[in-house]
Design an enzyme around this catalytic site. Structure first.
Site, short mmCIF file in Angstrom:
data_model
loop_
_atom_site.label_atom_id
_atom_site.label_comp_id
_atom_site.label_asym_id
_atom_site.label_seq_id
_atom_site.Cartn_x
_atom_site.Cartn_y
_atom_site.Cartn_z
N HIS A 27 -7.54 2.54 2.70
CA HIS A 27 -6.97 3.76 2.00
C HIS A 27 -7.59 3.50 0.51
CE1 HIS A 27 -3.65 3.70 4.83
NE2 HIS A 27 -4.30 4.57 5.22
N HIS A 78 -14.02 -28.04 -9.01
CA HIS A 78 -14.81 -29.00 -9.43
C HIS A 78 -14.77 -30.40 -8.44
CE1 HIS A 78 -16.61 -32.02 -12.36
NE2 HIS A 78 -15.51 -32.67 -12.32
N CYS A 84 0.87 -1.28 -0.04
CA CYS A 84 0.06 0.02 0.19
C CYS A 84 0.83 1.12 -0.03
CB CYS A 84 -1.11 0.18 1.38
SG CYS A 84 -1.89 1.49 1.28
N CYS A 106 -4.79 -0.26 0.18
CA CYS A 106 -5.26 -1.22 0.76
C CYS A 106 -6.65 -0.98 1.04
CB CYS A 106 -4.75 -1.44 2.33
SG CYS A 106 -4.88 -0.10 3.26
N CYS A 153 -21.58 -30.25 -10.47
CA CYS A 153 -21.02 -31.50 -10.09
C CYS A 153 -21.09 -31.65 -8.45
CB CYS A 153 -19.52 -31.15 -10.43
SG CYS A 153 -18.59 -29.76 -9.75
#
Length: 814
Positions: A223, A773, A190, A210, A324
């Site tokens: 920030h 997955h 930062c 940040c 899935c």
């Protein structure tokens, strides 16, 4: 002939309808099976209800309803030679048909021809379509509307995408400053506080700052947001999420995550080549480092010549798009005889007594799902997914979900829909004995609760390759500080015995109130098995929250055994020499006035910024005693499924608590009127008898959390009330009261057999439950089989050490 057809259809005209807005047309799947227009017998769509039926089931619907007119849809598919075809070579019908069959066909390798007819039962008189000139106008309009209507499930999937991330209004017209800023490939920090985590790159001026979107204030100092307020530069990208596939983008002005179709150009403005970036802590792309690629290869057994199998018990389930997690759970449940007996063994009875709209019946949908047998190309669980996910904010979406959460959701649905009949989920049910001890008085309390799954911690400190892990961490930090490429990650290897040991270790009880001291004290709790289930589910707690509070997976392997003995985890009950804690409740502290309760609004807003409802955040802060956002976050996670989760905070009146009774526990202030029905419903939905729930709420001044504790500390009342409630409790309000009426071994604490054999496990590939997955391995007929969506093969090397959820079957005592 026109006159003949018109006269033929006259008796049936009142039963033929034109689909209206909101009507669902089921023209891609049978309501009772997975028959489709591609099946040998095609699909019959009722011209009154628009339900679809396979050849085997349409006769039953005719006999049950008297509906005689059906549209018969048949799709003829054949493989063609791999040659170049012109548009004229393809065979299509002269009318448009939207069947939405989710076929895994490549348009260059297959051609198909659609055929539609009207069929009149019981004589099976067929009228080919289109037949505009010979059919009455109403029939023609109805047929055309059915043929052009979107499939019911396609329509639902389109609606489910409405909640997905949208393109930012600033993406196309974003103005970027030519200020010469160039962003290095690593070593970011930062510009204002030098933080190295949760960093965001402003896409207008290249400022690296940040963020502060964490409820506990960690991970940043805000920030990036301050910079937006000063400059009005709207878009920022999270630096460690950039991959060749995209990145996480946030719009300060729109106050939500957004899509940026031009993200590649916007990043290249600051010297960032997306094709060269590798995401480190995000949650969209999982195959970007060697260990994760290896995980995908090992779990799916890539590179091996696996032999495909099909038939009864070997049918794959097609992936509908991030589904899935559903397919793997269903495959494992289907392999358990109790579920087969419940749904497949009662096929004829379930079909005969099905409602007029079977697509809305849980038992019918379960039967459809569990009765698939010989579909060599796999089945598409559209109707099943639609029903089991209805009303659920996550499972109804097209996003990837946690298989463990869906498994518990399925067990709950089976439990609620098995009233008055066999409940196959009983095979997972067991009792946990919790022993709580006051560290100061040394007195104890024993309680029991029902559970279905054991969550085992994964203690990294117990890794057998700890030195290797420490060396990797040192190299990683050095590479980050010196802006070099990170080293190859190391997977932690943890003994299974260490996971069991961590589960049985005593844990501190936060805010423990000792009834012996009648004051807060230090307390510890241990858990043991009071009874053993027929089928044991073990979940490895691989997932945690990163510094950005995005769920991520720990990279670890566990030497899970094929055979397991839990005799050392058997509960013992009250031991000789132990003294029980008095059966008293904490006193209720009445407020001095009736002013609104004090709430840390700052903490509530921090939680609300994460996307939770503001009123829920205020309740979370209040019920955790203003002890900070982290405690309130845990409360939210534990209560977010409750029906009044987002309702405003309401407290019972403290001015006139009502007269106390001589048999009330200390501090209880029973109300003269019945407790709120919403509170009663929450407790009964957890399986407690209605009368006992009301008694608990009255004894604790309608405080849900304290009422739950009261129930656990009054098991003798629960048992007697459960027997009296059996006759008058509504079916869905008594999920667990069946425990007292079951005489099987599921909840019997007297069975001596504590040995188990591994028969299935579900594995996850990827860095987060929200992506990646799932596949599962199941042991059938003495051999391991891998189920990877619609592909089912004999397993060569089942990766047992990389599993996420494990399923054990109890060994016979003989």
């Amino acid at each position: 002939m026109a006159t003949d057809l018109g006269e033929l259809l006259v008796p049936y005209m009142p039963t033929i309808r034109v689909p209206r807005t909101g009507d669902r047309v089921f023209k891609s799947e049978c309501a009772f099976s997975f028959d489709s227009p591609e099946s040998e017998g095609g699909l019959y769509v009722c011209m009154n209800t628009f339900l679809g039926f396979g050849r085997e089931h349409v006769e039953r619907h005719y006999r049950k309803t008297g509906q005689s007119v059906y549209m018969h849809l048949k799709r003829h598919v054949k493989e063609v030679c791999n040659i170049s075809l012109t548009a004229a070579d393809w065979m299509f019908t002269s009318f448009p048909v939207d069947l939405e069959l989710n076929r895994d066909f490549n348009g260059e390798d297959y051609e198909y021809e659609d055929e539609a007819k009207l069929v009149i039962f019981p004589d099976h008189f067929e009228i080919p379509l289109p037949n505009i000139e010979e059919l009455p106008a109403l029939v023609t309009i109805a047929c055309d509307a059915v043929l052009n209507a979107p499939s019911a499930y396609k329509k639902q999937e389109l609606e489910s995408w409405e909640e997905e991330i949208q393109v930012s209004k600033h993406a196309r017209s974003l103005r970027q400053l030519d200020n010469g800023v160039r962003i290095p490939p690593s070593g970011w920090k930062c510009q204002k506080c030098e933080m190295r985590e949760n960093l965001w790159l402003n896409l207008t001026d290249g400022a690296v700052l940040c963020g502060k979107w964490f409820f506990d204030g960690s991970g940043g100092n805000g920030h990036a947001l301050e910079h937006y307020r000063e400059t009005n530069h709207p878009l920022a990208v999270k630096l460690d999420t950039i991959t060749p596939d995209g990145a996480d983008v946030y719009s300060f002005e729109e106050e939500e995550a957004v899509l940026d179709p031009h993200i590649s150009d916007h990043l290249s403005h600051f010297g960032i080549d997306m094709l060269q970036m590798q995401k480190r802590n995000g949650h969209h792309t999982d195959n970007n480092s060697r260990p994760r690629v290896s995980e995908w290869e090992v779990i799916q057994e890539s590179g091996m010549k696996l032999k495909a199998v099909f038939g009864s018990g070997y049918t794959g389930i097609k992936n509908l798009g991030n589904s899935c997690y559903l397919g793997t759970v269903i495959q494992v449940l289907f392999s358990i005889p109790d579920f087969q007996r419940m749904y497949v063994g009662n096929l004829q009875r379930i079909y005969d007594y099905s409602p007029l709209d079977p697509s809305q019946d849980f038992t019918v949908c379960d039967t459809q799902m569990f009765s698939f047998q010989h579909q060599q190309k796999g089945v598409s669980p559209r109707m099943f997914k639609s029903l089991v996910s209805r009303g659920h904010p996550e499972f109804s979406s097209n996003r990837q979900q946690d298989a463990h959460e869906f498994l518990l959701h399925m067990i709950n649905l089976v439990e609620r829909n098995s009233t008055g009949s066999e409940n196959p989920s009983d095979v997972f049910r067991f009792l946990v004995e919790e022993r709580t001890q006051c560290c100061q008085s040394r007195r104890v309390r024993y309680t029991q609760r029902v559970d279905y799954c054991i969550q085992l911690p994964a203690p990294i400190e117990a890794a057998t390759n700890r030195e290797e892990l420490l060396a990797y961490e040192a190299k990683r930090k050095d590479a980050e500080e010196n802006m070099r490429a990170p080293p190859e990650p190391v997977r932690a290897r943890i003994p299974f015995t260490a996971c069991l040991q961590a589960f049985t270790e005593p844990e501190n009880v936060p805010d423990f109130w000792s009834s012996a001291l009648q004051a807060k004290s230090a307390g510890i709790k241990t858990s043991r098995f009071a009874s053993f289930p027929e089928y044991l589910i073990l979940q490895i707690k691989k997932f945690t929250f990163g510094v950005d509070w995005v769920p991520k997976k720990l990279d670890l392997a566990i030497d899970v055994p094929d055979f397991l003995d839990l005799s050392r985890m058997r509960a013992t009950g009250l031991q000789a020499g132990e003294e029980e804690l008095p059966d008293l409740m904490p006193p209720i502290v009445l407020p001095e006035d009736t002013r609104a309760p004090e709430i840390d609004e700052t903490a509530a807003m921090q939680l609300a910024e994460m996307g939770f409802p503001l009123e829920a955040c205020r309740k979370a802060v209040y019920y955790t005693g203003n002890m900070g956002p982290e405690m309130a976050f845990n409360w939210i996670i534990a209560h977010m499924e409750e029906p009044d989760f987002a309702e405003p905070l309401t407290l019972p009146s403290m001015i006139d608590p009502g007269p106390s009774t001589s048999d009330s526990p200390m501090g209880a202030t029973p109300l003269g009127s019945s407790p709120p029905e919403e509170s009663i419903a929450i407790l009964t939905s957890m399986g407690f008898p209605r009368n006992h729930s009301i008694q608990a709420l009255k004894a604790t001044n309608n405080n849900l959390e304290r009422a739950l504790d009261w129930i656990f500390t009054h098991p003798e009342e629960e048992e007697s009330d459960a027997l009296s409630d059996m006759a008058d409790t509504e079916p869905n309000d008594n999920a667990f009261s069946n425990a007292n009426s079951h005489s099987d071994s599921t909840l019997s604490p007297d069975r001596d057999t504590t040995g188990y054999e591994l028969f299935a496990f579900i594995s996850h590939m990827g860095a987060s439950t929200m992506s990646g997955h799932y596949v599962c391995h199941i042991k059938k007929e003495g051999r391991w089989v891998i189920y990877n969506d619609h592909k089912v093969c004999l397993s060569e090397r089942p990766p047992k050490d990389l599993g996420y959820i494990y399923f054990y079957h109890r060994l016979s005592s003989s």
